[in-house]
Design an enzyme around this catalytic site. Structure first.
Site, mmCIF file in Angstrom:
data_model
loop_
_atom_site.group_PDB
_atom_site.id
_atom_site.type_symbol
_atom_site.label_atom_id
_atom_site.label_comp_id
_atom_site.label_asym_id
_atom_site.label_seq_id
_atom_site.Cartn_x
_atom_site.Cartn_y
_atom_site.Cartn_z
ATOM 1 N N HIS A 37 0.828 -1.206 0.000
ATOM 2 C CA HIS A 37 0.000 0.000 0.000
ATOM 3 C C HIS A 37 0.860 1.253 0.000
ATOM 4 C CE1 HIS A 37 -2.434 -3.279 1.625
ATOM 5 N NE2 HIS A 37 -3.490 -2.634 1.164
ATOM 6 N N HIS A 77 -29.827 -13.810 24.641
ATOM 7 C CA HIS A 77 -28.766 -13.661 25.634
ATOM 8 C C HIS A 77 -28.075 -14.983 25.973
ATOM 9 C CE1 HIS A 77 -30.352 -9.707 25.925
ATOM 10 N NE2 HIS A 77 -29.716 -9.392 27.037
ATOM 11 N N HIS A 108 -4.062 3.441 -3.628
ATOM 12 C CA HIS A 108 -4.230 2.924 -2.266
ATOM 13 C C HIS A 108 -3.417 1.664 -2.003
ATOM 14 C CE1 HIS A 108 -6.219 1.145 1.284
ATOM 15 N NE2 HIS A 108 -6.200 0.042 0.577
ATOM 16 N N GLU A 120 -18.709 -3.102 24.376
ATOM 17 C CA GLU A 120 -17.938 -4.349 24.520
ATOM 18 C C GLU A 120 -16.702 -4.350 23.627
ATOM 19 O OE1 GLU A 120 -21.163 -4.255 23.658
ATOM 20 O OE2 GLU A 120 -22.173 -4.910 25.501
HETATM 21 C C1 LIG Z 1 -12.006 -4.130 9.500
HETATM 22 C C2 LIG Z 1 -11.412 -3.975 8.149
HETATM 23 N N1 LIG Z 1 -12.202 -3.956 7.075
HETATM 24 C C3 LIG Z 1 -11.676 -3.857 5.833
HETATM 25 C C4 LIG Z 1 -10.334 -3.784 5.658
HETATM 26 C C5 LIG Z 1 -9.735 -3.736 4.267
HETATM 27 N N2 LIG Z 1 -9.243 -2.374 3.998
HETATM 28 C C6 LIG Z 1 -7.963 -2.056 4.145
HETATM 29 S S1 LIG Z 1 -7.643 -0.435 3.839
HETATM 30 C C7 LIG Z 1 -9.256 -0.141 3.466
HETATM 31 C C8 LIG Z 1 -9.714 1.224 3.044
HETATM 32 C C9 LIG Z 1 -9.308 2.185 4.010
HETATM 33 O O1 LIG Z 1 -9.505 3.470 3.590
HETATM 34 P P1 LIG Z 1 -8.631 4.550 4.330
HETATM 35 O O2 LIG Z 1 -8.566 4.249 5.753
HETATM 36 O O3 LIG Z 1 -9.158 5.885 3.929
HETATM 37 O O4 LIG Z 1 -7.185 4.309 3.753
HETATM 38 P P2 LIG Z 1 -6.507 5.005 2.495
HETATM 39 O O5 LIG Z 1 -7.095 4.383 1.266
HETATM 40 O O6 LIG Z 1 -6.788 6.447 2.578
HETATM 41 O O7 LIG Z 1 -5.073 4.667 2.638
HETATM 42 C C10 LIG Z 1 -10.003 -1.303 3.595
HETATM 43 C C11 LIG Z 1 -11.467 -1.368 3.331
HETATM 44 C C12 LIG Z 1 -9.533 -3.809 6.808
HETATM 45 N N3 LIG Z 1 -8.205 -3.747 6.742
HETATM 46 N N4 LIG Z 1 -10.093 -3.873 8.030
#
Ligand SMILES: Cc1ncc(C[n+]2csc(CCOP(=O)(O)OP(=O)(O)O)c2C)c(N)n1
Ligand SMILES: [Mg+2]
Length: 656
Positions: free
Chosen positions: A27, A467, A258, A405
């Protein structure tokens, strides 16, 4: 950006690009976008000493947007963390490297927590900031006085757990917590507007935070915002307006940057665009020099701190707590409790026994910090006369986590990771579904957090199937490196607490009953039998024809069935299984002998069968649940679902 800072930040950009290119995945967008902000933070504000990554009074830096791991790895390398060599950057995302795809705790000095599941880093950071305040109250500002900095992306702020985290931090007024939001308005699918229209500044303000915006590529603005953050009396959000992939001429500002290698052409174009003429993974000395100086900036502060520690009357206690070692006499009272319980204990719920154990050990183990997600009275997690952990002095040892939680479980991870605190927290066992992502990270990181999960079966009764956990024991047992304890009575409850507290490299869940259950351990043994994970509680009177396995409240059911069978001349053994994970660690001959070879094997547990074939074989008899429970008093539910001594005895006889 002024010239020296710009090339220092460009070094992060190019190293990130090169590492992603070499790995063929990763990334680049986030590290390139946040390079300028991170450079200001790591050269001017962050308190650390690259030569001493474990210095207890360092600032904590949490990369909640864990996909941007190359930002962190580049920072560690450039500032001079010894283990983060160029070779490690070249081995980005390769097996056994210190540079896994997402930052992983325990692989790499300087990585404070495992991140990747978005929002978890932010929520764990809240726990770190709580630990800092608490330990400052316990040991004084001479020894504990540091900040927690979080880099979070749009994704972290969209995740539900962030709401729990920021409202908790706001309520506790964690003034030394600062979130640097990578406000690039891009997520994987495209522009943020595709899926979100939140006014984040208003949201954080509503939660009690102070908020400021800055151009994330203007060093002066970032510096002023960070300085401002250090002066606030509440947690701070800095919305850093950035361009994702800043510096990649054909990709910056788009979602395409990204998460992929950009290709040789774009890497070359970026080098041109940045005016960076060096080969891949080459950083010139004139850029290393200011970075290494930044990495040594904290050395003087660290030495002064060490001198204060050396002469502090609290030194031994501080070092013990931070090392995670229990006090020498931690279990004196617990052992006494066991002896008393063996001599005679009334029928009671195991959650009550747990509360009684806590009453006995809480003053002996000062790093225990408890709490509950708004179920204190039900979870029996509060020890009488304990002060609530809250400002302004934060010395209290009980946290009102509120109905959060997930946020609680993530904060507990941060408390444990910070060190000096052993966190435990309660909710209903069924709601471990709400906290499971954070429990999983604790298991992955191998840290000591203790989840108290009461109301552990249909035995909770009238609140009904919403529950009543049914699949939860199986689901929790399926998780690697998580210890799931389900004690049967007072003695086992105390034994299991002891094992959880001694479990320094694995989190624990204590599954405890709401309903009363009789004592099953009534003879003094002088040994922690739960430490075998499973053990023979009652031998067969007649030649053994059946072995009955059970956990928790169903151990009493198994003993009742044994009585019925023995009365008819059918020998039956009873095995209590308080912790399967520990049983799996026993020598093979112990495991085999315990399971044995009686003609009939039965398991009794008020949950689903999944996993029990390990003990009873695929042809064994399982007495438990096959679907959801129902709303009714506990005794009628046990009868309705056929989880009774009579049903067990009947099934054994039918099989014989
Ligand atoms: C709980 C979770 N859901 C989905 C992902 C997959 N994922 C990784 S980065 C991302 C997008 C994140 O967007 P942002 O935080 O704005 O990062 P940017 O593209 O700006 O670097 C996703 C959906 C993850 N790592 N964790
Ligand atoms: Mg984004």
């Amino acid at each position: 950006m002024p010239a020296p800072l710009k090339s220092m930040a460009d070094a992060i950009r190019v190293l990130s690009l090169d590492a992603v290119e070499r790995a063929g995945s990763g990334h680049p967008g986030m590290p390139m976008g946040m390079a300028d902000v991170a450079t200001v933070l790591w050269t001017r504000f962050l308190k650390y000493d690259a030569g001493h990554p474990d210095w207890p009074d360092r600032d904590r830096f949490v990369l909640s947007a864990g996909h941007g791991s190359m930002l962190l790895y580049s920072l560690l390398h450039l500032s001079g963390f010894k283990s983060m060599t160029l070779d490690q950057l070249k081995a980005f995302r390769q097996l056994g490297s210190a540079t896994p795809g997402h930052p992983e705790y325990g692989h790499t000095p300087g990585v404070e927590t495992t991140t990747g599941p978005l929002g978890q880093g932010l929520a764990a950071a809240v726990g770190m900031a709580i630990a800092e305040r608490h330990l400052a109250a316990r040991f004084g500002a001479d020894l504990v006085d540091h900040r927690t900095w979080v880099v979070a992306g749009d994704g972290c702020l969209m995740e539900g757990v962030s709401q729990e985290a920021i409202t908790l931090a706001g309520r506790l007024r964690l003034a030394k917590l600062t979130v640097l939001w990578d406000d690039n308005r891009i997520t994987i699918d495209g522009a943020i507007g595709l899926s979100d229209a939140t006014d984040q500044a208003a949201r954080f303000k509503a939660a009690g935070w102070a908020v400021k915006a800055a151009d994330g590529h203007d060093a002066g603005q970032v510096r002023r915002a960070l300085a401002w953050a250090t002066r606030q009396d509440r947690p701070t959000l800095i919305a850093c307006r950035t361009t994702i992939g800043k510096g990649a001429p054909n990709f910056e500002g788009t979602h395409d940057v990204h998460g992929k290698a950009l290709g040789a052409d774009e890497v070359a174009a970026t080098r041109d665009h940045l005016g960076w003429s060096h080969e891949p993974f080459v950083v010139p000395d004139e850029i290393y020099r200011p970075w290494r100086a930044a990495g040594r900036r904290g050395a003087r502060t660290r030495k002064a701190w060490e001198a204060r520690l050396a002469t502090s009357p609290l030194r031994a206690e501080f070092e013990r707590a931070v090392a995670g070692e229990l006090p020498r006499h931690a279990f004196e009272e617990l052992d006494r409790f066991i002896a008393e319980a063996e001599a005679g204990q009334p029928a009671a719920a195991t959650r009550q026994h747990s509360g009684a154990v806590l009453e006995r050990i809480f003053s002996q183990i000062p790093e225990l910090v408890g709490g509950s997600a708004d179920l204190t009275g039900s979870n029996n997690t509060y020890v009488r006369n304990t002060r609530i952990l809250d400002g302004p002095d934060y010395a209290g040892r009980y946290i009102n986590y509120g109905v959060r939680e997930h946020g609680m479980a993530a904060a507990m991870n941060g408390l444990a990771l910070h060190g000096g605190v052993i966190p435990y927290g309660g909710t209903f066992l069924v709601f471990t579904d709400y906290s499971r992502p954070a429990i999983r990270l604790a298991a992955l990181m191998g840290i000591r957090v203790i989840h108290v999960g009461t109301h552990d079966s249909i035995g909770l009764g009238e609140d009904g199937p919403t529950h009543q956990p049914v699949e939860h024991l199986a689901a929790l047992r399926a998780m690697p490196n998580l210890k799931v304890f389900r004690p049967a009575d007072a003695v086992e409850t105390a034994e299991c607490w002891k094992l959880a507290l001694e479990s320094r490299r694995a989190p624990s869940v204590l599954a405890l009953s709401r309903q009363k259950t009789p004592a099953v351990r009534t003879t003094p043994i002088g040994e922690n039998l739960s430490a075998r994970g499973a053990y023979q509680l009652a031998a067969a009177g007649h030649p053994a024809q059946a072995t009955i396995f059970a956990s928790g409240t169903e151990v009493a059911v198994a003993l009742g069935a044994r009585d019925l069978l023995e009365a008819e001349g059918i020998g039956a053994r009873v095995i209590s299984t308080p912790c399967w994970e520990i049983f799996e660690d026993q020598p093979l001959d112990y495991q085999e002998a315990l399971i044995g070879e009686t003609p009939v094997r039965v398991a009794v547990e008020a949950g689903v069968r999944m996993g029990w074939d390990r003990f009873i074989g695929s042809d064994g008899i399982f007495i438990g649940m096959t679907g959801f429970g129902a709303s009714a008093p506990d005794k009628s539910l046990y009868r309705h679902f056929g989880i009774t001594p009579e049903a067990v005895a009947h099934a054994v006889k039918a099989r014989l």
